[in-house]
Write an enzyme that holds these catalytic residues in place. Structure first.
Site, PDB file in Angstrom:
ATOM      1  N   HIS A   1      11.558  83.517  47.622  1.00 62.89           N
ATOM      2  CA  HIS A   1      10.540  82.601  48.133  1.00 62.89           C
ATOM      3  C   HIS A   1      10.985  82.001  49.463  1.00 62.89           C
ATOM      4  CE1 HIS A   1       8.815  81.854  43.826  1.00 62.89           C
ATOM      5  NE2 HIS A   1       8.396  82.986  44.352  1.00 62.89           N
TER       6      HIS A   1
ATOM      7  N   ASP B   1       7.183  81.533  38.789  1.00 61.33           N
ATOM      8  CA  ASP B   1       6.776  82.797  39.400  1.00 61.33           C
ATOM      9  C   ASP B   1       7.674  83.918  38.872  1.00 61.33           C
ATOM     10  OD1 ASP B   1       5.414  84.575  41.046  1.00 61.33           O
ATOM     11  OD2 ASP B   1       6.819  84.296  42.700  1.00 61.33           O
TER      12      ASP B   1
ATOM     13  N   SER C   1      14.237  82.340  43.684  1.00 63.54           N
ATOM     14  CA  SER C   1      13.695  81.246  44.494  1.00 63.54           C
ATOM     15  C   SER C   1      14.846  80.318  44.860  1.00 63.54           C
ATOM     16  CB  SER C   1      12.581  80.523  43.732  1.00 63.54           C
ATOM     17  OG  SER C   1      11.947  79.566  44.558  1.00 63.54           O
TER      18      SER C   1
END
Length: 342
Positions: free
Chosen positions: A39, A130, A12
């Site tokens: 992401h 995540d 991310s």
């Protein structure tokens, strides 16, 4: 350690620089494909071009249904979850997970399901958590779980969460990962598969289809107001009530729920029809002046109409209605003689 036939990487915040550094150090003869989720939401992504420029492995945005080849890097495109199913890549516009689409967990879950011990999962820099659940699934299925050393990560939350919730096989700086990944995909040996958790052993494991989890709903909601319903039993009668005061017997609840479902589906048919008409009007507006744009609008109109037809056919199919098919039939004198319809 078993030969690992696939590598999946999640990142991310700070991930672009980390992925470029990793790609630069991987050899062009890597004997496993590399699948990457960063992401990026629905924004345009230049990540494949950046990875192509950084290292020898060809990188591209994944395409729905394509075959996976070793020595290639496949990147989840904007606004699509990327999963693996039946040895191919699938792109899904499913619900966001951890507020992200593409998200890391769907890919990792699908790879755990498809590859088991032949998978290597890697969590790099990023915020929040995540990827931790997906990495857990890879580990549970016998795969290799790797996390970037949080002290080495530009944003340590994601790798730290992975380390807290998964028994990592390796936790190391980014600079040491390329050599490890090459070693893992070329080495053979034995992997101990983690046992299933107690909830999985007692039959509570959620169903996973094409990498997507289908959990039982937490509750049933009121067809009238959408509030949570509580089930009551009064003698042999089952009834449902919400805190607003709406209440239903089981049979009436089933009928009301079905009617609401049909209304929502028919509303979706209407929206699809309207989208088809809107796109057609835009195609006519562009006309010969902008033929490419006109063709795109025509294609979008046809797609919406095709889906409207399919959904309408689904709505109009016969549905099972046990709430009516097993209802007692009263005799002419009003008594219940235990006769049942159907």
């Amino acid at each position: 350690m078993a030969r690992s036939s696939i590598i999946v990487i999640g990142a991310s915040a700070g991930g672009v620089a980390a992925l470029r550094s990793l790609a630069a150090a991987l050899p062009n003869a890597l004997s496993a494909p590399v699948l990457v989720v960063l992401h990026i939401g629905a924004y345009r992504s230049e990540l494949p071009a950046l990875l192509n420029a950084a290292g020898p492995l060809p990188a591209k945005h994944a395409e729905d249904g394509e075959t996976i080849f070793p020595g290639h890097i496949y990147v989840a495109p904007p606004d699509r979850h990327m999963i693996v199913a039946d040895g191919r890549l699938r792109l899904l516009r499913g619900p966001k997970e951890n507020c992200a689409r593409p998200a890391i967990d769907p890919l990792f879950r699908s790879v755990a399901e498809s590859y088991g011990s032949d998978a290597v999962g890697v969590i790099l820099t990023g915020n929040l958590n995540d990827g931790a659940l997906g990495l857990f699934e890879i580990k549970r299925c016998g795969g290799v779980a790797i996390g970037q050393d949080p002290n080495d990560a530009a944003y340590p939350e994601m790798p730290r969460s992975a380390a807290e919730h998964v028994a990592l096989d390796y936790c190391l700086p980014l600079a040491e990962m390329p050599e490890l990944l090459v070693e893992l995909v070329d080495r053979k040996g034995k992997v101990v598969v983690m046992p299933k958790t107690s909830s999985q052993l007692d039959g509570q494991e959620p169903e996973i289809i094409n990498g997507q989890i289908f959990e039982r709903p937490l509750t049933v909601t009121c067809p009238e107001c959408g509030g949570a319903l509580k089930k009551f039993e009064v003698g042999s009668i089952v009834k449902f009530g919400c805190h607003i005061g709406h209440s239903y017997t089981a049979e009436i609840m089933a009928t009301a729920q079905f009617e609401e479902m049909e209304k929502v589906m028919r509303a979706a048919v209407r929206f699809l029809n309207e989208r088809a008409e809107f796109c057609l009007q835009m195609a006519e507006h562009n006309g010969v002046a902008e033929p490419d744009a006109s063709n795109d609008w025509h294609a979008a109109s046809k797609q919406a109409l095709d889906r409207a037809y399919k959904l309408r056919d689904l709505v109009e199919q016969e549905w099972l209605t046990p709430e009516t098919s097993h209802r007692p039939v009263l005799a002419p004198d009003g008594s219940d003689r235990a006769r049942f319809r159907g």
